[in-house]
Design a protein around this motif. Structure first.
Motif, PDB file in Angstrom:
ATOM      1  N   SER A   1      37.305  47.863  40.449  1.00 16.01           N
ATOM      2  CA  SER A   1      36.725  47.871  39.103  1.00 16.01           C
ATOM      3  C   SER A   1      37.847  48.091  38.110  1.00 16.01           C
TER       4      SER A   1
ATOM      5  N   ARG B   1      35.965  29.345  34.370  1.00 19.61           N
ATOM      6  CA  ARG B   1      36.129  30.622  35.051  1.00 19.61           C
ATOM      7  C   ARG B   1      36.797  30.399  36.400  1.00 19.61           C
TER       8      ARG B   1
ATOM      9  N   PRO C   1      35.148  42.772  35.238  1.00 13.52           N
ATOM     10  CA  PRO C   1      34.703  41.570  35.944  1.00 13.52           C
ATOM     11  C   PRO C   1      33.834  41.879  37.154  1.00 13.52           C
TER      12      PRO C   1
ATOM     13  N   GLN D   1      40.485  40.092  42.754  1.00 12.07           N
ATOM     14  CA  GLN D   1      40.431  41.512  43.134  1.00 12.07           C
ATOM     15  C   GLN D   1      38.993  42.037  42.994  1.00 12.07           C
ATOM     16  N   PRO D   2      38.016  41.403  43.647  1.00 13.68           N
ATOM     17  CA  PRO D   2      36.617  41.785  43.413  1.00 13.68           C
ATOM     18  C   PRO D   2      36.237  43.170  43.923  1.00 13.68           C
TER      19      PRO D   2
ATOM     20  N   TRP E   1      33.699  36.846  38.628  1.00 15.10           N
ATOM     21  CA  TRP E   1      34.407  35.836  37.851  1.00 15.10           C
ATOM     22  C   TRP E   1      35.324  36.421  36.780  1.00 15.10           C
ATOM     23  N   LEU E   2      36.396  35.667  36.480  1.00 17.13           N
ATOM     24  CA  LEU E   2      37.267  35.909  35.335  1.00 17.13           C
ATOM     25  C   LEU E   2      37.167  34.697  34.426  1.00 17.13           C
TER      26      LEU E   2
ATOM     27  N   ASN F   1      37.328  36.042  40.821  1.00 17.07           N
ATOM     28  CA  ASN F   1      38.073  37.278  40.651  1.00 17.07           C
ATOM     29  C   ASN F   1      38.875  37.529  41.929  1.00 17.07           C
TER      30      ASN F   1
ATOM     31  N   PRO G   1      29.476  39.734  34.141  1.00 14.43           N
ATOM     32  CA  PRO G   1      30.377  40.862  34.403  1.00 14.43           C
ATOM     33  C   PRO G   1      29.609  42.129  34.725  1.00 14.43           C
TER      34      PRO G   1
ATOM     35  N   LEU H   1      29.777  34.757  32.800  1.00 17.57           N
ATOM     36  CA  LEU H   1      30.598  35.510  33.752  1.00 17.57           C
ATOM     37  C   LEU H   1      29.821  36.484  34.623  1.00 17.57           C
TER      38      LEU H   1
ATOM     39  N   VAL I   1      39.363  44.135  31.620  1.00 20.38           N
ATOM     40  CA  VAL I   1      40.136  43.033  31.056  1.00 20.38           C
ATOM     41  C   VAL I   1      39.878  43.052  29.549  1.00 20.38           C
TER      42      VAL I   1
END
Length: 154
Positions: free
Chosen positions: A38, A29, A69, A34-35, A72-73, A32, A110, A108, A41
């Motif tokens: 929202s 991973r 996400p 762009q945390p 994490w991605l 992210n 998410p 992740l 993906v």
């Protein structure tokens, strides 16, 4: 790119062999980038394969994984290798689909995740398996998975 979010990746950019099993597969991973946004993906695996645990015959599915996400991605090559590790793994459709989703959720963390496992017929009956972590977050565009009901799917 020293000091980047990609520094800890081990599988990307080089020759990597398919793991012997899903349990042996190493997901990776990245942070992210762009945390504060929202967004959804989507990963689509139209050629997913596993084995019937009773007969050893191959089973085929079209998987669609959507997630929003958090921090994490998932790194896509590691996901591809993880999914590929099911090729020699015996499990029922339901177990494969839910195991993939649960591992991704654990790894992740998410905001939201759903999986659609659109399995090709076994014994003349297609089995589709769907699961999600809860209600989707508000104000996030989550498109339809776009896989038609079985009638010569694919």
């Amino acid at each position: 790119m020293s000091g980047s979010i990609y520094d800890n990746l081990k599988q990307l950019g080089g020759m990597t062999t398919l793991p012997d099993s899903p349990e042996a597969a190493e997901l990776e991973r990245v942070a992210n980038p762009q945390p504060d946004v929202s967004y959804t993906v989507r990963f689509t695996a139209p050629e997913f394969t596993s084995l019937c645990p009773m007969t050893g015959q191959p089973d085929f599915a079209h998987l669609v994984i959507d997630y929003v996400p958090g921090a994490w991605l998932v790194e896509s090559k590691s996901l591809k290798l993880y999914l590929g590790a099911f090729r020699n793994h015996g499990a029922f459709h339901e177990d494969c689909t839910i195991s993939i989703a649960r591992r991704l959720v654990t790894f992740l963390e998410p905001s939201w995740l759903r999986i659609g496992g659109y399995w090709y017929p076994r014994g003349g009956i297609p089995i589709d398996v769907f699961w999600q972590t809860g209600a989707p977050p508000e104000a996030v565009w989550i498109p339809d998975q776009g896989v038609p009901p079985y009638r010569g799917r694919g």
